[in-house]
Scaffold this active site. Structure first.
Site, PDB file in Angstrom:
ATOM      1  N   ALA A   1       0.863  -1.172   0.179  1.00 48.03           N
ATOM      2  CA  ALA A   1       0.017   0.208   0.240  1.00 48.03           C
ATOM      3  C   ALA A   1       1.053   1.195  -0.022  1.00 48.03           C
ATOM      4  CB  ALA A   1      -1.010   0.062   1.107  1.00 48.03           C
ATOM      5  N   LYS A   2       0.073   2.383  -0.549  1.00 48.07           N
ATOM      6  CA  LYS A   2       1.188   3.598  -0.729  1.00 48.07           C
ATOM      7  C   LYS A   2       1.350   4.164   0.634  1.00 48.07           C
ATOM      8  CE  LYS A   2      -0.112   5.131  -5.235  1.00 48.07           C
ATOM      9  NZ  LYS A   2      -0.579   6.271  -6.029  1.00 48.07           N
TER      10      LYS A   2
END
Ligand code: GLU
Length: 319
Positions: free
Chosen positions: A257-258
């Protein structure tokens, strides 16, 4: 304005959304998309997908270009190098999108939908696997495009009427696929009245006008593909080939995930990690080498074969 599809053999694209730093999973998908085009002598287009104004950040767009150049990727057309099919930043292409939406309205392929505003707003970002919403129940489907006039000031979105039919494509990575978008997602949003278009329409219009023949991206966008194929047909265009790359997961088994800084390319760059080591690891993960060989993307062009890509998720190592 004329919207003419351009088809360029093996032309591919890199289409980052500037909503946070790119991570190892992006690096791998972009490397695959780049190799898939370069292998066959195709052009590579860089396009910034910043339509989601609540999440897009201008500095993230510049950072994405820096990250990808650091990896050794390049492109022939893009916001920094120009090209004949620009602008290459979605927020500057609204007149083109409005024209495409006008065509859908004229053909009565879309209808005005007054269902929740949040639903309509969400349509600006690409719906990744975890944010696929429920199937639209068809509350406003009885309307035709011309009913928009009678809505006055009421805010509404434009929904594309999805035919009750299977959509098939031969995925460059996953092989033959069949999905029924009328059952998964149903009629989907292509725009907001007076406030631009959705990801699904923008990406279709851009890929068609920019001559993209191969759309290679993460497999969390598989559910978007039948919708985009329907839009190609509705606009009188031929769909490109699609290829969906298995997702990247972290050592904890969750999708990258970012929000996780440790796997961000900018963090690795600042820590002095050698991008050639990283490319070596990615090449190994693509089955191109048995060991990690310090290398650049160009070193793998000849050996690359999309059909031989491993189909299982990739667990990103620590660097
Ligand atoms: N810009 C989109 C994203 O980062 C990718 C869209 C696409 O490849 O079609 O999620």
């Amino acid at each position: 304005m004329e919207l003419r599809q351009d088809v360029r053999p093996a032309c591919g694209r890199l289409a980052p959304s500037p909503t946070g730093g790119l991570h190892l999973g992006h690096a791998r998908s972009f490397l695959i998309a780049w190799l898939a085009s370069r292998r066959d002598g195709g052009t590579v287009v860089m396009r910034i997908e910043d339509l989601d104004s609540s999440r897009a950040r201008p500095e993230a767009a510049a950072a994405a270009l820096v990250d990808l150049k650091w990896l050794g990727l390049d492109w022939d057309e893009g916001p920094d190098v120009g090209g004949p099919r620009g602008p290459y930043v979605q927020s500057r292409r609204s007149a083109i999108y409005d024209e495409a939406l006008a065509r859908l309205k004229a053909a009565d392929l879309v209808y005005p939908c007054t269902c929740t505003r949040a639903d309509v707003e969400r349509a600006a970002s690409a719906p990744h696997a975890e944010d696929e919403g429920p199937t639209y129940p068809g509350v406003c489907a009885g309307r035709s495009a011309s009913d928009a006039l009678a809505l006055g000031d009421r805010p509404f979105g434009w929904r594309f009427r999805v035919p009750k039919r299977l959509v098939e494509w031969d995925d460059l990575v996953l092989g033959p696929r069949v999905l029924d978008p009328s059952r998964s997602g149903g009629d989907f949003l292509v725009g907001r009245n007076g406030r631009g278009v959705s990801y699904q329409l923008a990406v279709t219009v851009d890929d068609a006008l920019m001559g993209v023949a191969r759309v290679v991206r993460g497999d969390d966008l598989v559910a978007s593909t039948p919708r985009q194929i329907l839009l190609y047909r509705a606009l009188g265009w031929t769909p490109p080939r699609f290829g969906h790359v298995p997702l990247a997961i972290g050592p904890d088994g969750r999708r990258l995930a970012k929000r996780d800084d440790s796997i961000k390319l900018a963090t690795l760059r600042e820590r002095g990690v050698d991008p050639r080591r990283l490319i070596g690891e990615l090449a190994r993960s693509l089955g191109l080498a048995r060991a990690r060989v310090a290398s650049s993307p160009v070193d793998w062009i000849d050996a690359f074969d999309l059909a031989k890509l491993p189909r299982q998720p990739w667990t990103a190592p620590r660097f």
